[in-house]
Design a protein around this motif. Structure first.
Motif, PDB file in Angstrom:
ATOM      1  N   UNK A  20     -12.997   3.780  -2.402  1.00  0.00           N
ATOM      2  CA  UNK A  20     -14.271   3.438  -2.147  1.00  0.00           C
ATOM      3  C   UNK A  20     -14.449   1.930  -1.877  1.00  0.00           C
ATOM      4  N   UNK A  21     -15.263   1.620  -0.871  1.00  0.00           N
ATOM      5  CA  UNK A  21     -15.553   0.054  -0.471  1.00  0.00           C
ATOM      6  C   UNK A  21     -16.906  -0.278  -0.224  1.00  0.00           C
ATOM      7  N   UNK A  22     -17.125  -1.654  -0.182  1.00  0.00           N
ATOM      8  CA  UNK A  22     -18.445  -2.169   0.010  1.00  0.00           C
ATOM      9  C   UNK A  22     -18.480  -3.117   1.194  1.00  0.00           C
ATOM     10  N   UNK A  23     -19.197  -2.879   2.139  1.00  0.00           N
ATOM     11  CA  UNK A  23     -19.372  -3.630   3.114  1.00  0.00           C
ATOM     12  C   UNK A  23     -20.554  -4.587   2.842  1.00  0.00           C
ATOM     13  N   UNK A  24     -20.298  -5.992   3.082  1.00  0.00           N
ATOM     14  CA  UNK A  24     -21.234  -6.917   2.787  1.00  0.00           C
ATOM     15  C   UNK A  24     -21.812  -7.431   3.950  1.00  0.00           C
ATOM     16  N   UNK A  25     -22.991  -6.987   4.471  1.00  0.00           N
ATOM     17  CA  UNK A  25     -23.701  -7.226   5.615  1.00  0.00           C
ATOM     18  C   UNK A  25     -24.728  -8.444   5.312  1.00  0.00           C
ATOM     19  N   UNK A  26     -25.726  -8.693   6.286  1.00  0.00           N
ATOM     20  CA  UNK A  26     -26.855  -9.732   6.146  1.00  0.00           C
ATOM     21  C   UNK A  26     -27.900  -8.821   5.420  1.00  0.00           C
ATOM     22  N   UNK A  27     -28.267  -9.295   4.391  1.00  0.00           N
ATOM     23  CA  UNK A  27     -29.306  -8.672   3.720  1.00  0.00           C
ATOM     24  C   UNK A  27     -29.100  -7.179   3.370  1.00  0.00           C
ATOM     25  N   UNK A  37     -16.924   3.864   8.421  1.00  0.00           N
ATOM     26  CA  UNK A  37     -18.273   3.975   8.384  1.00  0.00           C
ATOM     27  C   UNK A  37     -19.101   2.738   8.116  1.00  0.00           C
ATOM     28  N   UNK A  38     -18.567   1.721   8.000  1.00  0.00           N
ATOM     29  CA  UNK A  38     -18.895   0.182   7.604  1.00  0.00           C
ATOM     30  C   UNK A  38     -19.094  -0.553   8.891  1.00  0.00           C
ATOM     31  N   UNK A  39     -17.933  -0.620   9.880  1.00  0.00           N
ATOM     32  CA  UNK A  39     -17.752  -1.401  10.761  1.00  0.00           C
ATOM     33  C   UNK A  39     -18.836  -1.575  11.745  1.00  0.00           C
ATOM     34  N   UNK A  40     -19.999  -0.398  11.795  1.00  0.00           N
ATOM     35  CA  UNK A  40     -20.760  -0.846  12.555  1.00  0.00           C
ATOM     36  C   UNK A  40     -21.853  -1.510  12.195  1.00  0.00           C
ATOM     37  N   UNK A  41     -21.662  -1.933  10.821  1.00  0.00           N
ATOM     38  CA  UNK A  41     -22.901  -2.877  10.167  1.00  0.00           C
ATOM     39  C   UNK A  41     -22.474  -4.199   9.763  1.00  0.00           C
ATOM     40  N   UNK A  42     -20.996  -4.196   9.518  1.00  0.00           N
ATOM     41  CA  UNK A  42     -20.435  -5.495   9.134  1.00  0.00           C
ATOM     42  C   UNK A  42     -19.165  -5.504   9.055  1.00  0.00           C
ATOM     43  N   UNK A  62     -30.277  -8.273  -3.756  1.00  0.00           N
ATOM     44  CA  UNK A  62     -29.850  -9.417  -3.632  1.00  0.00           C
ATOM     45  C   UNK A  62     -28.479 -10.034  -3.978  1.00  0.00           C
ATOM     46  N   UNK A  63     -27.731  -8.977  -4.587  1.00  0.00           N
ATOM     47  CA  UNK A  63     -26.383  -9.652  -5.239  1.00  0.00           C
ATOM     48  C   UNK A  63     -25.808  -8.479  -5.790  1.00  0.00           C
ATOM     49  N   UNK A  64     -24.447  -8.572  -6.054  1.00  0.00           N
ATOM     50  CA  UNK A  64     -23.830  -7.360  -6.638  1.00  0.00           C
ATOM     51  C   UNK A  64     -22.758  -8.186  -7.720  1.00  0.00           C
ATOM     52  N   UNK A  98     -15.007  -8.982 -13.133  1.00  0.00           N
ATOM     53  CA  UNK A  98     -13.832  -8.970 -12.124  1.00  0.00           C
ATOM     54  C   UNK A  98     -14.346  -9.574 -10.877  1.00  0.00           C
ATOM     55  N   UNK A  99     -13.500 -10.366 -10.131  1.00  0.00           N
ATOM     56  CA  UNK A  99     -13.800 -10.873  -8.840  1.00  0.00           C
ATOM     57  C   UNK A  99     -13.290 -10.119  -7.887  1.00  0.00           C
ATOM     58  N   UNK A 100     -14.011  -9.589  -6.907  1.00  0.00           N
ATOM     59  CA  UNK A 100     -13.147  -8.684  -5.772  1.00  0.00           C
ATOM     60  C   UNK A 100     -13.049  -9.703  -4.590  1.00  0.00           C
ATOM     61  N   UNK A 101     -12.104  -9.311  -3.829  1.00  0.00           N
ATOM     62  CA  UNK A 101     -11.758 -10.283  -2.701  1.00  0.00           C
ATOM     63  C   UNK A 101     -12.249  -9.523  -1.183  1.00  0.00           C
ATOM     64  N   UNK A 102     -12.954 -10.570  -0.855  1.00  0.00           N
ATOM     65  CA  UNK A 102     -13.801  -9.840   0.304  1.00  0.00           C
ATOM     66  C   UNK A 102     -12.822 -10.054   1.523  1.00  0.00           C
ATOM     67  N   UNK A 103     -12.777  -9.094   2.432  1.00  0.00           N
ATOM     68  CA  UNK A 103     -11.666  -9.166   3.470  1.00  0.00           C
ATOM     69  C   UNK A 103     -12.408  -9.029   4.800  1.00  0.00           C
ATOM     70  N   UNK A 104     -11.767  -9.391   5.797  1.00  0.00           N
ATOM     71  CA  UNK A 104     -12.182  -9.046   7.300  1.00  0.00           C
ATOM     72  C   UNK A 104     -11.684  -7.724   7.471  1.00  0.00           C
TER      73      UNK A 104
END
Length: 576
Positions: free
Chosen positions: A146-153, A163-168, A185-187, A197-203
């Motif tokens: 399971x992963x979370x894509x962090x996009x604009x808004x 499934x995420x790369x088309x959005x962010x 607004x947040x997570x 815990x603090x997740x590591x956001x990756x490219x």
């Protein structure tokens, strides 16, 4: 979720069936939603067993959940909940989980999910919404990706980055026993025990163009034809033929310990297991280290012996294969050094191992693995050469081997040009329901992989085995109705396998051979021949498997099967 009201739609069949259902529903739009394509783990594939599932519609809180995985103690939980007055409408384990969350809900969805997950045994990747908290999405994982894509808004939750790369291109993976609460607004992320815990956001490592079908009819065909370029990327920066060097940055810090290792154990499932078998041959021939291969699912439960100097190498395309992750954790707990041969950056296997090597072959969409298999074999070749050079292999030999390795992508490109010829030959045999695939030495695992490909996408029964094993029973099956595929390239066992071909021919079997270019002699022993370029024996699997991939593909197309989504199969097997 629309204006604090939950709208639910389910359908049986492909996604397009659900799209038709939605097109007939008025007002089905909103800013928060969950969806799932389910394959049956409990109960038949039917609308009542389809996701999403909800708690009691009359007395519940409007909690709706989707779930990938399996709740192993669902029977006990179901009985407890029934005693508490809950009524179930499906046969699924998932419905038990959503009712449990509903039972524990007291105005805080995140807390209810955490409490429920502390009571369940099994694997899960879940997404949960609630009518009483219309702007909240709670997700959690254990065992299933399971992963979370962090996009604009926006946030996009998925089990796979494609499934995420088309959005962010920004995303973070959830670790086991992690819960995330997402709002507009947040997570925030916590453990199931509510420890922050603090997740590591990756490219993300690839772009949208890599997962588009383009001019190809199916993803599997696209990925077969992508193999030459995929292997060029796999090799890029990793070999220096002039100096006789293999450069593997991911394991450089463990190089000394690897060279001193006394035993290597490969683990994998399905196609990855076949790549591991080739890895065994490579490691013993090039590195001179005793090596064995285990099914991940058996290794975990077999009370394996792990001695000092044992290296456990996990091969998994997704990095999320449940059996392989569990076996990896078992080996690590027993003191083995652990390495991963993985395609997906940031996946569970890549985080669990001491070090590893990424395939770098790009995303693979088709369920039947092709380019990932060749990437796994290529990486196993590089790893064996890396260790062998530091133990016994002379620089001149390694230089020669690496120079030849550079030519492999061109050799594969040449084989893909046989696609039309392979289709025409395959068409003669697609009405046959039983096939044999036979090989020797390095090409025995290739035979297994060829049989697996034919089985999983065309639904033809096929068995792969060592060619010599045929005489010990299976030869009784051979008659004029059975196609037998031999991987019969020129190598140290060539004369032996020609003899095996004659044994089949004398019993009426129809022979298809994968042979070395220039071998005109073999034509007199076979009904059909696919020729591949002449390469050194340890490198032959990289070219001999390609005709078998194409054979399976064309057989499935001719028989009218869904090539990219074969029945009963999932791309990543995240339950045991």
């Amino acid at each position: 979720m629309i204006n604090s009201k939950i709208h639910l739609a389910r359908a049986v069949g492909r996604v397009r069936v659900l799209e038709d259902v939605l097109s007939k529903m008025d007002g089905f739009h909103g800013s928060l939603g969950i969806a799932h394509t389910r394959w049956a783990t409990h109960g038949e594939p039917s609308e009542r067993n389809a996701h999403p599932h909800s708690d009691d519609e009359e007395k519940g809180h409007g909690i709706v959940l989707i779930h990938n995985g399996i709740i192993e103690n669902y029977t006990v939980l179901r009985k407890y909940l029934q005693e508490r007055g809950h009524k179930f409408t499906s046969e699924t384990d998932t419905e038990v989980l959503v009712h449990l969350i509903g039972e524990l809900y007291d105005g805080d969805l995140e807390a209810a999910v955490q409490s429920a997950l502390r009571e369940v045994t099994g694997a899960y990747a879940i997404a949960v919404i609630c009518r009483e908290e219309p702007d909240v999405l709670v997700i959690a994982r254990k065992g299933s990706p399971l992963m979370v894509g962090v996009g604009k808004d926006e946030y996009i939750v998925a089990s796979d980055s494609s499934a995420i790369v088309a959005h962010t291109t920004q995303a973070f993976y959830l670790d086991d026993y992690t819960v995330a609460r997402l709002t507009r607004d947040d997570f925030r992320t916590t453990t199931v025990d509510n420890v922050p815990i603090t997740p590591q956001i990756r490219e993300l490592e690839f772009d949208l163009g890599q997962i588009e079908l383009g001019d190809y009819e199916h993803y599997m065909l696209k990925e077969i034809f992508e193999q030459p370029e995929a292997l060029r990327l796999c090799l890029k920066g990793r070999i220096n033929p002039r100096e006789g060097q293999v450069v593997l940055g991911g394991i450089s810090e463990l190089a000394r310990d690897l060279v001193k290792s006394k035993r290597i154990v490969f683990i994998g499932q399905g196609t990855a297991y076949h790549a591991a078998m080739i890895g065994e041959y490579l490691m013993e021939e090039l590195a001179k280290i005793p090596t064995e291969v285990e099914f991940s699912s058996e290794f975990r439960y077999r009370n394996p012996i792990i001695e000092d100097g044992t290296v456990l190498i996990a091969i998994t395309q997704s990095g999320e294969t449940a059996d392989t992750i569990a076996a990896l954790q078992e080996g690590k707990q027993r003191g083995a050094m652990t390495l991963g041969i993985v395609n997906v950056v940031g996946s569970t296997a890549s985080r669990e191992t001491d070090a590893g090597i990424y395939l770098r072959v790009g995303p693979e969409i088709g369920v039947a693995s092709t380019k990932a298999f060749l990437g796994q074999v290529m990486v196993a070749t590089l790893l064996a050469t890396f260790i062998g050079r530091r133990r016994y292999l002379a620089a001149d030999y390694v230089s020669s081997l690496l120079s030849e390795l550079q030519t492999i992508p061109d050799c594969i490109e040449k084989v893909t040009k046989l696609s039309d010829e392979i289709r025409d030959v395959t068409a003669k045999y697609t009405d046959r329901e039983n096939w044999l695939f036979l090989g020797r030495g390095y090409n025995y695992p290739v035979a297994l992989e060829g049989a697996l490909k034919l089985k999983e996408i065309s639904y033809i029964h096929a068995e792969g085995m060592p060619a010599a094993e045929m005489k010990h029973g299976p030869i009784a099956l051979i008659d004029k109705h059975m196609p037998v595929v031999f991987v019969a390239t020129r190598n140290s066992q060539y004369e032996k396998i020609v003899s095996n071909i004659e044994e089949v021919r004398s019993r009426g079997g129809q022979v298809i051979a994968v042979a070395t270019e220039g071998d005109d002699q073999i034509r007199q022993h076979c009904d059909d021949v696919f020729y591949v370029p002449d390469v050194s024996e340890p490198l032959q699997p990289l070219v001999t498997v390609v005709p078998l991939q194409l054979l399976a593909y064309h057989a499935a197309v001719i028989r009218g099967k869904d090539v990219d989504k074969p029945r009963n199969l999932a791309k990543s097997v995240t339950v045991e």
